[in-house]
Scaffold this active site. Sequence first.
Site, PDB file in Angstrom:
ATOM      1  CB  CYS A 234      -0.921  -0.017   1.221  1.00 11.02           C
ATOM      2  SG  CYS A 234      -1.869  -1.544   1.411  1.00 11.02           S
ATOM      3  N   PRO A 237       2.031   7.629  -0.062  1.00  9.05           N
ATOM      4  CG  PRO A 237       2.643   9.528   1.168  1.00  9.05           C
ATOM      5  CD  PRO A 237       1.941   8.200   1.301  1.00  9.05           C
ATOM      6  N   GLY A 238       4.746   7.340  -0.866  1.00  5.52           N
ATOM      7  CA  GLY A 238       6.014   6.931  -1.459  1.00  5.52           C
ATOM      8  C   GLY A 238       7.273   7.157  -0.666  1.00  5.52           C
ATOM      9  CG  ASN A 239       8.002  10.323   2.228  1.00  6.81           C
ATOM     10  OD1 ASN A 239       8.431  10.792   1.177  1.00  6.81           O
ATOM     11  ND2 ASN A 239       7.401  11.061   3.126  1.00  6.81           N
ATOM     12  CG  ASP A 285      -7.562  -4.317  -3.706  1.00 10.40           C
ATOM     13  OD1 ASP A 285      -6.759  -4.189  -2.757  1.00 10.40           O
ATOM     14  OD2 ASP A 285      -8.702  -4.791  -3.578  1.00 10.40           O
ATOM     15  CB  CYS A 359       0.341   6.676  11.161  1.00 16.52           C
ATOM     16  SG  CYS A 359      -0.924   6.866   9.905  1.00 16.52           S
TER      17      CYS A 359
END
Length: 471
Positions: A234, A237-239, A285, A359
Amino acid sequence: MALYATAASVLANVESRRGSIKGLVYASSFQNVKQLYALVCETQRYSAVLDAVIASAGLLRAEKKLRPHLAKVLVYELLLGRGFRGGGGRWKPLLDRHQARLKAELARLKVQRRVSRNEDLLQVGSRPGAASQVPRFVRVNTLKTSSDDAIDYFKRQGFSYQGRASSLEDLRALKGKCFLLDPLLPELLVFPTQTDLHDHPLYQAGHLILQDKASCLPAMLLAPPPGSHVIDACAAPGNKTSHLAAFLKNQGRIFAFDLDAGRLASMATLLARAGVSCCELAQEDFLAVSPSDQRYRQVQYILLDPSCSGSGMPTRQLEEPGTGTPSKARLQALAGFQQRALRHALTFPSLQRLVYSTCSLCQEENEDVVQDALQQNPGTFRLAPVLPSWPHRGLSSFPGAEHCLRASPETTLTGGFFVAVLERVEVPSSVPQAEASAPEISLSAAPRKKRRPRRTVAPRTLPPTEQEGKR
């Protein structure tokens, strides 16, 4: 400027309860989502103060064509933000006509409330607590530069390097233009909490990644060696994806999945700027990805950071005040997805090591999900004991939960986070013994996301980007 108009639109939709700030920001067409997100969050945080100043100054009466939400964004930028250092476009002359009155009304408000700082004007519920003490963590992108080179660059800019931190107290004491090297992650620099590096040339060039320390733990604990095949289940955003690529040194393959097209597009931009060339993005997905697909037969490492309540994120209270504890129904829905995703990830035949992270502060999304996965795979996977000196452990909800890690502003000076490392107990027959040996991780010297099962799109490989600035 498009920034202010877009921020005003997002703010209006948030206040009309048409979505969260994060969702609306990512759905916008504005390119710099982090800049937009920060501006909207801070404007909303000072919303009551800005309303009072705007009303007292008579701004909307004088400028009848100026819409209230746009006025609020512009006045925030003038009085509390960047001060139109970027130019301000056609809005700057308008605000200049009222600047003296607006500043006088802000000063009068402080006198009335007997405070001297802007933050003291906030209502108690909006004031930052322990989260305001979390320092600015900056990960050096080792695909493009080194920690030593980044430190030298900051020193030449007038920053004072204080060496490697030895305790959390060292981080709390940071002020002004001082910065430290994190005691755990050798690629992580630590600056005072209010340090803004969004316009810094090293950040703009992809040499630095603005990433909370807790968010760096998943890739660090997965630690795939160069040449590995990895799934980021998942990914947007890619960090974390860019962090994985740094461990791989761009040697190997990362299969990164996310169902949200907008977030995936932003992620592609982030990875290209970071010099990541080993990643294949797919708008898909993860639950629809077949473990028997031959493309993934060599995948031994999976990072699973699924959609969660975000209850550990300091900014969540700014987006949705009073939503620190999600409803029981929402928790059940999220936990159900998280359980399915983790169970699915553990079915990949060559998997050796998996990191599950959120988180969230909620047991239902953390320890309970891990316990369910272990019960579904008895004797096949176990919780790996990691970072024994980490001060905040998993809740004692089942035997072995102390091997999980938790993080919070109060205990670790980071955002709220949860991490569990699962490793295979027995070697799958399809993988040679030598290949299946998990790498040793020296932890003492250690160097998000909405999904709906729908259409799938063939993966596309990011083009290699120029590796400027390498040491």
